[in-house]
Write a protein that holds these residues in place. Structure first.
Motif, PDB file in Angstrom:
ATOM      1  N   THR A 254       9.350  59.798  35.859  1.00 15.71           N
ATOM      2  CA  THR A 254       9.478  60.687  34.661  1.00 15.71           C
ATOM      3  C   THR A 254       8.444  60.029  33.319  1.00 15.71           C
ATOM      4  O   THR A 254       8.001  58.906  33.619  1.00 15.71           O
ATOM      5  CB  THR A 254      10.850  60.303  33.878  1.00 15.71           C
ATOM      6  OG1 THR A 254      11.418  61.454  33.127  1.00 15.71           O
ATOM      7  CG2 THR A 254      11.485  59.385  33.230  1.00 15.71           C
TER       8      THR A 254
ATOM      9  N   ARG B  52      12.165  68.373  32.120  1.00 17.67           N
ATOM     10  CA  ARG B  52      13.046  67.366  31.889  1.00 17.67           C
ATOM     11  C   ARG B  52      14.512  68.150  31.334  1.00 17.67           C
ATOM     12  O   ARG B  52      15.754  67.933  31.755  1.00 17.67           O
ATOM     13  CB  ARG B  52      12.768  66.026  31.381  1.00 17.67           C
ATOM     14  CG  ARG B  52      11.868  64.899  31.550  1.00 17.67           C
ATOM     15  CD  ARG B  52      11.756  64.373  30.399  1.00 17.67           C
ATOM     16  NE  ARG B  52      12.794  63.177  30.562  1.00 17.67           N
ATOM     17  CZ  ARG B  52      13.184  62.032  30.560  1.00 17.67           C
ATOM     18  NH1 ARG B  52      11.759  61.509  31.188  1.00 17.67           N
ATOM     19  NH2 ARG B  52      14.454  61.511  30.360  1.00 17.67           N
TER      20      ARG B  52
ATOM     21  N   TYR C 288       9.791  65.135  35.407  1.00 19.59           N
ATOM     22  CA  TYR C 288      10.420  64.766  36.466  1.00 19.59           C
ATOM     23  C   TYR C 288       9.494  64.794  37.669  1.00 19.59           C
ATOM     24  O   TYR C 288       9.176  66.098  38.057  1.00 19.59           O
ATOM     25  CB  TYR C 288      12.566  64.795  36.873  1.00 19.59           C
ATOM     26  CG  TYR C 288      12.789  64.211  36.538  1.00 19.59           C
ATOM     27  CD1 TYR C 288      12.983  62.200  36.478  1.00 19.59           C
ATOM     28  CD2 TYR C 288      13.664  64.644  35.106  1.00 19.59           C
ATOM     29  CE1 TYR C 288      13.880  62.304  35.253  1.00 19.59           C
ATOM     30  CE2 TYR C 288      14.078  64.546  33.750  1.00 19.59           C
ATOM     31  CZ  TYR C 288      14.945  62.996  34.338  1.00 19.59           C
ATOM     32  OH  TYR C 288      15.921  62.668  33.575  1.00 19.59           O
TER      33      TYR C 288
END
Length: 97
Positions: free
Chosen positions: A51, A73, A56
C-alpha cells in the motif's frame, strides 16, 4: 463470486478490518470465507498486498500467470472507517465454547 476483481475487493476490504481488529470474530470468520473463495473458486495463490498513501496493490498468481491489480484506499477502507466512526454498532461477541 463472478470475477477475480470482485473477490479480491471483498477479501481485501475485510482483511483490512481483520488486521485492524484482530479480536473481531465476525471479521475473522468473514475473512476465512473470502480466503476460501479466492483460493478454491478463483484459484489465486501467492497473494501479496502493498500500500501507499493512495492505493492498495495486490499481486497474485492466477492460472500460472502473475497478475496485479489495485484499489483506492478510500474504497477499501470504507467498512473500517464506518466501524471506527460508530464502534458501539460493531461490538464483538465472544465465541461460545
Amino acid at each position: 463470486m463472478r470475477s477475480v476483481q470482485d473477490a479480491l475487493y471483498n477479501w481485501l476490504s475485510i482483511k483490512v478490518v481483520c488486521d485492524a481488529r484482530p479480536e473481531d470474530t465476525a471479521a475473522r470468520e468473514t475473512l476465512d470465507l473470502f480466503d476460501e473463495i479466492i483460493k478454491d473458486e478463483q484459484h489465486l495463490t501467492n497473494i501479496e498486498v502493498t500500500t501507499d498513501e493512495v492505493m492498495y496493490y495486490v499481486s497474485f498468481i492466477h492460472e500460472g500467470e502473475t497478475k496485479k491489480t489495485r484499489f483506492p484506499r478510500d474504497l477499501i477502507e470504507v467498512m473500517l472507517n464506518q466501524i471506527n466512526q460508530e464502534p458501539d454498532k460493531y461490538c464483538n461477541f465472544p465465541v461460545e465454547e
